[in-house]
Design a protein around this motif. Structure first.
Motif, PDB file in Angstrom:
ATOM      1  N   LYS A 182      -7.764  -9.758 -33.655  1.00 40.27           N
ATOM      2  CA  LYS A 182      -8.099  -9.269 -32.327  1.00 40.27           C
ATOM      3  C   LYS A 182      -7.502 -10.178 -31.252  1.00 40.27           C
ATOM      4  N   ALA A 185      -3.851  -9.746 -31.031  1.00 41.79           N
ATOM      5  CA  ALA A 185      -3.509  -8.515 -30.332  1.00 41.79           C
ATOM      6  C   ALA A 185      -3.640  -8.699 -28.823  1.00 41.79           C
ATOM      7  N   GLN A 186      -4.683  -9.438 -28.431  1.00 36.47           N
ATOM      8  CA  GLN A 186      -4.896  -9.639 -26.996  1.00 36.47           C
ATOM      9  C   GLN A 186      -3.822 -10.552 -26.403  1.00 36.47           C
ATOM     10  N   ARG A 234      -0.264  -9.137 -26.188  1.00 39.90           N
ATOM     11  CA  ARG A 234      -0.177  -7.964 -25.323  1.00 39.90           C
ATOM     12  C   ARG A 234       0.560  -8.326 -24.034  1.00 39.90           C
ATOM     13  N   LYS A 235       1.547  -7.499 -23.682  1.00 42.81           N
ATOM     14  CA  LYS A 235       2.256  -7.713 -22.416  1.00 42.81           C
ATOM     15  C   LYS A 235       1.433  -7.118 -21.286  1.00 42.81           C
ATOM     16  N   LYS A 236       1.448  -7.785 -20.191  1.00 46.58           N
ATOM     17  CA  LYS A 236       0.690  -7.305 -19.037  1.00 46.58           C
ATOM     18  C   LYS A 236       1.243  -5.956 -18.588  1.00 46.58           C
ATOM     19  N   LEU A 237       0.365  -5.044 -18.320  1.00 55.55           N
ATOM     20  CA  LEU A 237       0.796  -3.717 -17.891  1.00 55.55           C
ATOM     21  C   LEU A 237       1.151  -3.767 -16.408  1.00 55.55           C
ATOM     22  N   THR A 238       2.320  -3.247 -16.093  1.00 54.82           N
ATOM     23  CA  THR A 238       2.733  -3.241 -14.678  1.00 54.82           C
ATOM     24  C   THR A 238       2.920  -1.813 -14.207  1.00 54.82           C
ATOM     25  N   VAL A 239       3.069  -1.698 -12.927  1.00 49.16           N
ATOM     26  CA  VAL A 239       3.259  -0.366 -12.372  1.00 49.16           C
ATOM     27  C   VAL A 239       4.597   0.220 -12.827  1.00 49.16           C
ATOM     28  N   ASP A 248       5.697  -0.040 -15.809  1.00 49.41           N
ATOM     29  CA  ASP A 248       5.406   0.589 -17.103  1.00 49.41           C
ATOM     30  C   ASP A 248       4.939   2.018 -16.904  1.00 49.41           C
ATOM     31  N   LEU A 249       4.131   2.226 -15.858  1.00 44.23           N
ATOM     32  CA  LEU A 249       3.623   3.572 -15.598  1.00 44.23           C
ATOM     33  C   LEU A 249       4.788   4.500 -15.270  1.00 44.23           C
ATOM     34  N   GLY A 268       7.950   4.021 -15.967  1.00 42.27           N
ATOM     35  CA  GLY A 268       8.925   4.101 -17.049  1.00 42.27           C
ATOM     36  C   GLY A 268       8.605   5.169 -18.087  1.00 42.27           C
ATOM     37  N   ASN A 269       7.467   5.757 -18.003  1.00 42.29           N
ATOM     38  CA  ASN A 269       7.123   6.708 -19.063  1.00 42.29           C
ATOM     39  C   ASN A 269       7.019   8.132 -18.547  1.00 42.29           C
ATOM     40  N   THR A 304       5.613   1.591 -21.789  1.00 44.16           N
ATOM     41  CA  THR A 304       4.464   1.994 -22.612  1.00 44.16           C
ATOM     42  C   THR A 304       4.948   2.589 -23.929  1.00 44.16           C
ATOM     43  N   ARG A 356       2.077  -0.175 -28.377  1.00 43.35           N
ATOM     44  CA  ARG A 356       1.453  -0.971 -27.333  1.00 43.35           C
ATOM     45  C   ARG A 356       0.015  -0.497 -27.090  1.00 43.35           C
ATOM     46  N   ASP A 382      -2.096  -1.638 -30.136  1.00 44.91           N
ATOM     47  CA  ASP A 382      -2.378  -3.070 -30.042  1.00 44.91           C
ATOM     48  C   ASP A 382      -3.432  -3.345 -28.976  1.00 44.91           C
ATOM     49  N   ILE A 422      -6.782  -2.368 -30.378  1.00 48.51           N
ATOM     50  CA  ILE A 422      -7.263  -3.346 -31.365  1.00 48.51           C
ATOM     51  C   ILE A 422      -7.870  -4.549 -30.646  1.00 48.51           C
ATOM     52  N   TYR A 472     -11.058  -2.537 -38.838  1.00 52.87           N
ATOM     53  CA  TYR A 472     -12.204  -3.450 -38.857  1.00 52.87           C
ATOM     54  C   TYR A 472     -13.255  -3.145 -39.903  1.00 52.87           C
ATOM     55  N   ASP A 504      -5.161  -4.844 -16.112  1.00 51.67           N
ATOM     56  CA  ASP A 504      -4.109  -5.595 -15.428  1.00 51.67           C
ATOM     57  C   ASP A 504      -3.912  -5.069 -14.020  1.00 51.67           C
ATOM     58  N   LEU A 505      -3.792  -3.747 -13.909  1.00 49.34           N
ATOM     59  CA  LEU A 505      -3.547  -3.159 -12.602  1.00 49.34           C
ATOM     60  C   LEU A 505      -4.794  -3.270 -11.727  1.00 49.34           C
TER      61      LEU A 505
END
Lengths: 363, 218, 134, 425
Positions: free
Chosen positions: A345, A348-349, A352-357, A359-360, A362-363, D3, D7, D10, D13, D65, D229-230
Motif C-alpha cells: 500500500k 503504491a502511495q 503514485r505521480k501527483k495528478l495534475t490538470v 492529466d485531466l 491529456g485524456n 491518466t 495509474r 495503483d 490500492i 488484500y 492532489d487537485l
C-alpha cells in the motif's frame, strides 16, 4: 460327546409338559422381541430342531460375558436353552481341563465340520505375532482361524469380540482387533455390550435354532431385534429429554425427580441396545433406572468417546489448547501478511505521480 | 462406522474446524486493523470513541425509513439473527458444549422457546433466500458466496432442529450431521462474508468514529 | 441409614403419558376382538415404563372376577382385569423372576387351554393306571 | 504521464485502508442501502444500489488484500478490473452519487459507503474515467481560480455593488482580521446579496473580518472529481491567504462541499494541521446569536421550511444551528418529513450539478424532494448551500412549483435589528 436328538424328544423324556414348553416359548418370544402371539409358531419349530454343537472360544477378555450369561439368568430357562445346544467346548464352564479339553474341541470341530456354531468372547491381539494372549500354547489368532474354518456361523459375544472393546481402546498396546477384522468369509453376528444382556445371547441362539438362520442384522452386524433402537428411544425418561428437564448433578432435585441424565453424560441417544426394555438382573432394572447414565458399552470405540460423565455435545478432544494455539498462529500470520500488504500500500502511495490538470486534459 | 464418524467430528474434526476458524478469523480481523487508516489532521468537534460506541449499539436498529422490501429485509433478518442466537446460546445442549470448552455456563431456555426460535429462524432464512431470488437489488448484488453462505448457515439450523425432533434419521446420524455442518460453517466463515460476524463491529466502529470526530450525533 | 431415608419421589405420571397411550391401544384391540373375534397380546416388557407407571397401569386396569394359576416350570399368574376380555398374564421362573409379562385380549388366555399333546399323554397315563388295576 | 488504468488501479490500492477492508468484509448484500439512495428510490433501477457502485473497487480489494483473492489471482481465476468496466461504472460513481451519505446511515453492518465512493473517485479520475463536465470545471478552478470561471475582477465588481447597497465598506485583504470569509462560485455569480448580508451582520455583531483577493473561492471541484492532489491545490490558495492575513478563523460559505473541503478534508489534503480554525457561516451566526451579538427584529410570517444540505447536516454536524436562527425570524417554520440527518439530497451535490451528462437523472430524482415539499405546503424554502439553492430552483421550475428559495444568511440579514447604522445598542 452328547447325542444330538431333537428338543422335543429331550423335553418329553424329562417329563416337561407341552404347556410348560409353550410358556417357555412365550418367554422366548418376549426375549427375541418377537410378537407375543408367535409363541406357538416358535414351539412348533423348536420341537423339531436338532441340537447343534457349539464351541465357545474365550480370547482377550475378562470372563464378564460368561458371567453375565450364567449368573444373571434364571437357571431353568438357562438350562432349557443349554438343552437346546450342545456346548462342546467352553474352557471356563467345561469340566474337562488340559489336553482333554483341547481334545474335546478338536473332536467337535472334526465331527460337526461346517455345522457348528462358534461363539467368541474377547478380542484378538495381533501385535508381535499375537503373543499377548495364548491358550494351550497357541495364539488366539491361530485358534480362531482354525475354528472359524468349519463354523456355520460365528457369534461374537461382547464388545471385545464384536468391536475390539477395552483391549482395542487407545493406545491399544496389544494390537487388539474384533473377530470381524480377521474373519471375512463367514457370517458373523455381533452381540455387543460390556457385558451383553444375557437374554440377548440366548435370544440369538434361540433365533438361530428356531429359524435356522441368523436374524436380521444392522450395519454393525448386530441383531436388529435387540439393537434396532437406541436406549434413548426406549427410555422411560425420554419425555424429560423432550421437555428439556435435565438432572445437573447426581444428587440434585432433577436427579431425585428422575429427570433425563443427558447432561450427566448419558450416551443413550447414540447407543443401540435393549437395556431399556429387556433390563438386567431378571428384569429388575437397567442403569438409567438406577440413576446412572448409559455409558454406551454396546457401541464401537466407547472407551475412546471421552468421559462417561461428559455430555454428548462436549468435545472428545482438547479444543481449548488448539484454539489458543490457533489464535496465536492467526495473529502471527496477520502481522506478517499485514506488514507485506502495508508495504504494498505504501509503495503504491509513494510511487503514485501527483495528478495534475494536464492529466485531466491529456485524456 | 457411525460411532467412529461421530467420534471424529466430536474430536479431531472439531479441533481442525476450531483451529481453521480461529486462525482465519484472528488473521482476518487483525489484518483489517493492521491495514490502518490515516488519522485526521482536522480539528475534532467530538470524540471518536463516543461516536464509535454509539454506532456500535445503535446501528443494530435501522433508524431510516425504508420501503416495503427494505422493511421485509430488516424484519426477516432480525428474526433470523435472533432465532439463530437464541437456539445457539440458550439450548441446554449448546450450553453443555460451551461449558465443556470455555467453562462458562448460564441457564437454558425452555424447549418450547427454542423450538419456536428455530422454526422462526428457518422460516426467515427460507424467506430471505426467496427474496434474494426475486428482489432485483439483491439479485444484482448476489454472487455464489451469498448462496454458499446461506446454505452453510442454514444446514446447522435445519440439522439441529431435525436432531431435537429426531426427524428423518437416527439420533446418531443427525448428531453427526449437525456437528459436521457446524464445522463446515466454521471452516468457511473466515474466508467468506460470514466474517461479518466480527467485522461488523469494526465497520460500525469506523463509521461511528468518523461521525463522532465530527461531532455528529447519529 | 435405611432404604427409606433415600428420598425418591413418584414422578407425575401424566407428564410421561404412556399409560393413556396403552389404555387406548387396549380399547382398540378390545373393539377388534368384539367385532372380528381377533385375539392378541401386548408384551409389557417391550414397553419403556417408569417403575411407577407399571403400578399405575395395574391400578388403571384393576382386577375382575376370574383368576388362574399355573404350576409349570415356575408359576404363572393369570387374572382377568376389571375389563372382561382383558387378561393380565405373568410368567415366573422357578426363582420367582418374571420371564414374561403380557396383556392378552381373549375370552380365555391361550396358555390356559389344555394342549392336545398333554391330553394324549394324560389319557395314556390314565389308561396305564387302569390297566394296572385290572 | 497521463491518466491510465494502471495509474487508477495503483491509486485505488493506495486508497484501500482498514475501514474500507472492514466495510467490504462486512457487506452481506442485503440491499438496504438502495432504500436510502434517492437515485434508486426514484428510478427503481437496481444498478443505483450504492454498494454496487463500488464493485470494481471491491474486487480490487479482494484480489490485493484477501487470502483467497490473492490465491485466485495467482492461479488466474479472478476477474481483473478493466478499462471498459471502469468506463461502465463512471456514470454510477459520478452521475448517480451526490456523496450525500444517506446510505452510510442505513447500513446495518455499519458500512460507510460514501467514504468508499470518495476513495473510488480517486481511482476513477486517475484512470481517466471522470465526467467531462467535472473535468472542465476542475480545470477552470485550477487555471482560472474558479470552476465557474470567475476571477478577482468579478468579485470586486460584486463588492462594489454591495458597498453601494449597504453603505458599508467590505474589507479586502485586511491583515490581522479575526475572520476570513470565503465565498462559493455560485454566491459570487448568482447570489451576490450574500456579501451585503454578511457585511451588515458582521457590522452589527462587531466582527472583525475580511475577504482575501487570493483566496476567496471556496468551491472545491477537486473534492468532487475525487482528486486529493487537485483539491489540495485549490484549497492551498485559501490556506495561503489565511496564513498571509494571519486570521484566526476561516469562514466556510453556504456551500456543502466547500465546508467538507475546508473543515474536514483540508488539513489532510495539505498534510498538516491548519494554524487557524474553520467555521461554517451558519455556525458562526448561531454563536453570535447565543452570545447575544446577533439581534433580529420583526418576523417573516411566510410558511417556510428548511432544506438541510447533506454536507452540513449528515456529513458536517451542523444540525441545530440553522433551526435556532430560523426560530428567531420565522414563526411559521415547519420541518419536512425526514428533515435533519435523514434529509434527502437536492440531487446535485458531489459534482453532479457540474456534470451535464447527469442532468436527466438529476431532474428525475428531484421527485423525492418534490414529495417532501408537497407534504408541507410551504411558500419558501430556506437553505444554507448555494448549490442546493440552485438545484432547488431548477427542480421547482422543472416541476412548475411556485416556491421561493432563499439563503439562511440573507434571511437573517433581512431581519437584523436596527437596520440603520449606528443604532446599535
Amino acid at each position: 460327546m452328547t447325542e444330538h436328538e431333537t428338543l422335543e424328544q429331550r423335553l418329553h423324556e424329562q417329563g416337561i409338559s407341552r404347556r410348560s414348553f409353550l410358556k417357555f416359548c412365550a418367554a422366548m418370544a418376549t426375549m427375541m422381541a418377537l410378537p407375543p402371539g408367535s409363541a406357538s409358531a416358535i414351539a412348533a419349530t423348536l420341537a423339531k430342531v436338532k441340537r447343534p454343537s457349539v464351541i465357545w472360544l474365550s480370547f482377550q477378555e475378562c470372563t464378564g460375558c460368561t458371567e453375565s450369561l450364567t449368573r444373571s439368568h434364571s437357571p431353568t430357562l438357562e438350562s432349557m436353552i443349554f438343552d437346546m445346544v450342545s456346548l462342546d467346548y467352553h474352557h471356563t464352564l467345561q469340566a474337562a481341563s488340559g489336553f482333554a479339553a483341547e481334545q474335546a474341541r478338536e473332536d467337535a470341530m472334526k465331527e460337526f465340520h461346517g455345522q457348528y456354531l462358534l461363539l467368541v468372547d474377547g478380542s484378538i491381539p495381533l501385535k508381535d505375532g499375537g503373543i499377548y494372549s495364548t491358550i494351550a500354547g497357541r495364539t488366539n489368532l491361530n485358534m480362531l482361524l482354525e475354528a472359524a474354518q468349519g463354523a456355520a456361523a460365528i457369534v461374537a459375544v461382547g464388545s471385545c469380540a464384536a468391536f475390539g472393546g477395552l483391549p482395542n481402546a487407545q493406545p491399544n498396546p496389544t494390537g487388539a482387533v474384533a473377530v470381524s477384522d480377521i474373519i471375512k468369509d463367514k457370517p458373523i453376528i455381533n452381540i455387543s455390550g460390556c457385558p451383553p444382556i444375557p437374554a440377548v445371547i440366548t435370544g440369538v441362539l434361540a433365533h438361530y435354532l428356531t429359524f435356522g438362520a441368523l436374524p436380521a442384522l444392522d450395519d454393525q452386524g448386530r441383531p436388529k431385534a435387540f439393537y434396532g433402537e437406541t436406549i434413548h428411544d426406549r427410555c422411560y425418561r425420554r419425555p424429560f429429554y423432550d421437555q428439556g428437564k435435565f438432572a445437573k448433578t447426581f444428587d440434585d432435585e432433577g436427579a431425585r425427580n428422575g429427570w433425563c441424565l443427558y447432561e450427566l453424560g448419558c450416551k443413550g441417544p447414540t447407543t443401540h441396545n435393549a437395556c431399556a426394555t429387556t433390563k438386567w438382573n431378571g428384569g429388575t432394572s437397567f442403569p438409567i433406572e438406577s440413576g446412572h447414565g448409559c455409558i454406551g458399552c454396546s457401541e464401537p470405540k466407547f472407551w475412546d468417546a471421552g468421559s462417561f460423565y461428559a455430555p454428548l455435545p462436549a468435545p472428545t478432544a482438547d479444543v481449548s489448547s488448539v484454539a489458543q494455539a490457533a489464535a496465536v498462529v492467526g495473529a502471527a500470520a496477520a502481522v506478517i501478511v499485514g506488514a507485506i500488504d502495508r508495504g504494498k500500500k505504501t509503495a503504491a502511495q509513494q510511487s503514485r505521480k501527483k495528478l495534475t490538470v494536464d492529466d485531466l486534459k491529456g485524456n | 462406522m457411525e460411532q467412529e464418524l461421530l467420534l471424529w467430528v466430536r474430536g479431531t474434526g472439531l479441533q481442525i474446524a476450531s483451529a481453521v476458524f480461529l486462525i482465519g478469523m484472528v488473521y482476518r480481523m487483525l489484518h483489517i486493523l493492521l491495514l490502518g487508516r490515516k488519522h485526521s489532521l482536522a480539528q475534532p468537534r467530538g470524540s471518536e470513541w463516543s461516536g464509535a460506541l454509539r454506532t456500535l449499539w445503535k446501528r443494530t436498529f435501522v433508524s431510516t425509513k425504508l420501503s416495503a422490501r427494505g422493511n421485509f429485509t430488516v424484519i426477516t433478518g432480525f428474526i433470523f439473527h435472533i432465532g439463530f442466537f437464541v437456539t445457539f446460546l440458550f439450548l441446554s445442549q449448546h450450553i453443555d458444549l460451551i461449558r465443556a470448552v470455555l467453562g462458562l455456563h448460564w441457564p437454558a431456555m425452555p424447549r418450547g422457546v427454542i423450538d419456536m426460535a428455530a422454526v422462526l429462524a428457518i422460516g426467515a432464512m427460507v424467506a430471505l433466500l426467496v427474496h434474494r431470488f426475486v428482489d432485483p437489488v439483491k439479485r444484482l448484488l448476489s454472487d455464489y458466496q451469498d448462496y454458499l453462505t446461506w446454505a452453510l448457515s442454514f444446514l446447522p439450523l435445519l440439522t439441529g432442529f431435525m436432531l431435537l425432533r429426531e426427524i428423518g434419521f437416527e439420533y446418531i446420524t443427525l448428531l453427526t450431521l449437525h456437528i459436521a455442518s457446524v464445522e463446515l460453517l466454521l471452516l468457511v466463515a473466515p474466508f467468506t462474508k460470514l466474517a461479518h460476524m466480527f467485522s461488523t463491529f469494526i465497520s460500525r466502529w469506523y463509521n461511528g468514529a468518523v461521525n463522532g470526530f465530527k461531532g455528529i450525533n447519529i | 441409614m435405611s432404604i427409606d431415608d433415600i428420598s425418591i419421589k413418584v414422578t407425575d405420571l401424566h407428564s410421561i403419558g404412556s399409560i393413556d397411550a396403552l389404555l387406548n391401544e387396549i380399547a382398540t384391540r378390545l373393539q377388534r376382538f368384539i367385532t372380528q373375534g381377533e385375539t392378541s397380546m401386548i408384551d409389557l416388557k417391550s414397553l419403556p415404563f417408569a417403575p411407577a407407571e407399571y403400578e399405575g397401569l395395574r391400578t388403571a386396569l384393576g382386577r375382575g372376577e376370574a383368576s388362574a394359576r399355573l404350576e409349570t416350570i415356575g408359576d404363572s399368574e393369570l387374572y382377568e382385569t376389571h375389563y372382561p376380555g382383558v387378561w393380565w398374564v405373568t410368567h415366573y421362573n422357578v426363582e420367582g423372576d418374571v420371564i414374561a409379562d403380557l396383556i392378552e385380549i381373549a375370552a380365555v388366555p391361550a396358555i390356559l387351554h389344555s394342549q392336545p399333546e398333554d391330553v394324549r399323554d394324560g389319557l395314556e397315563r390314565l389308561q396305564q393306571q387302569l390297566s394296572q388295576k385290572e | 504521464m497521463s491518466t491510465s488504468l494502471q495509474r487508477g488501479i495503483d491509486t485505488l490500492i493506495g486508497q484501500i485502508d482498514a475501514p474500507t477492508a472492514s466495510f467490504f468484509t462486512s457487506c452481506v448484500h442485503c440491499g438496504l442501502c438502495a432504500d436510502a439512495c434517492l437515485f434508486y428510490t426514484e428510478t427503481n433501477d437496481p444498478k443505483y444500489t450504492p454498494i454496487h457502485k463500488l464493485e470494481p473497487m471491491r474486487r480490487l480489494w479482494q484480489q490485493e488484500y484477501t487470502f483467497w483473492g490473492k490465491l485466485m489471482k495467482k492461479v488466474g481465476l479472478s476477474k481483473p478490473v478493466t478499462d471498459a468496466e471502469l468506463a461502465e461504472w463512471e456514470p454510477l460513481v459520478y452521475d448517480s452519487c451526490t456523496l450525500c451519505g444517506r446510505c452510510s446511515l442505513v447500513c446495518p453492518v455499519g458500512n460507510d459507503i460514501v467514504y468508499m465512493v470518495r476513495k473510488m473517485r480517486e481511482g476513477m479520475v486517475a484512470s481517466g474515467h471522470a465526467p467531462e463536465g467535472l473535468k472542465d470545471s476542475t480545470q477552470r478552478a485550477i487555471e482560472l481560480g474558479s470552476p465557474m470561471g470567475l476571477n478577482l475582477n468579478t468579485l470586486k465588481a460584486q463588492i462594489k455593488h454591495a458597498e453601494k447597497d449597504t453603505g458599508l465598506t467590505v474589507p479586502l485583504d485586511v491583515e490581522g482580521a479575526d475572520y476570513m470569509m470565503v465565498l462559493s462560485s455560485a454566491e459570487i455569480a448568482d447570489y451576490p446579496e450574500i456579501i451585503g448580508a454578511v457585511s451588515r451582520i458582521f457590522k452589527q455583531a462587531n466582527v472583525s473580518w475580511t475577504l482575501a483577493s487570493d483566496g476567496f473561492e471556496g468551491t472545491n471541484s477537486g473534492i468532487q472529481i475525487g482528486s486529493s492532489d487537485l483539491a489540495a491545490e485549490i484549497l492551498g490558495r485559501i490556506v495561503h491567504a489565511a496564513e498571509r492575513l494571519k486570521v484566526k478563523y476561516v469562514i466556510s460559505p453556504e456551500c456543502g462541499h466547500a465546508f467538507t473541503a475546508l473543515r474536514w478534508e483540508g488539513p489532510n489534503l495539505i498534510g498538516r494541521p491548519f494554524p487557524f480554525q474553520v467555521i461554517h457561516i451558519i455556525e458562526l451566526l448561531d454563536e453570535l446569536r447565543s452570545s447575544g451579538r446577533l439581534k433580529t427584529e420583526g418576523v417573516d410570517e411566510t410558511r417556510m421550511t428548511f432544506h438541510d444540505p447533506c454536507q452540513m447536516v449528515r456529513r458536517g454536524g451542523v444540525i441545530e444551528q440553522p433551526r435556532n436562527l430560523l426560530h428567531m425570524v420565522a414563526p411559521n417554520f415547519v420541518e419536512m418529513p425526514d428533515a435533519g440527518v435523514q434529509n434527502w439530497c437536492c440531487g446535485g451535490g458531489g459534482g453532479v450539478s457540474a456534470n451535464h451528462r447527469a442532468e436527466p437523472v438529476r431532474i428525475k430524482v428531484f421527485s423525492r424532494k418534490k414529495a417532501q415539499l408537497d407534504a408541507v405546503n410551504v411558500q419558501t424554502i430556506v437553505t444554507s448551500c448555494s448549490n442546493c439553492r440552485t438545484m432547488l430552483l431548477d427542480g421547482l421550475e422543472n416541476n412548475h412549483m411556485d416556491i421561493e428559495v432563499i439563503g439562511l444568511t440573507e434571511l437573517v440579514a433581512e431581519h437584523l435589528a436596527d437596520n440603520a447604522e449606528g443604532k446599535a445598542s
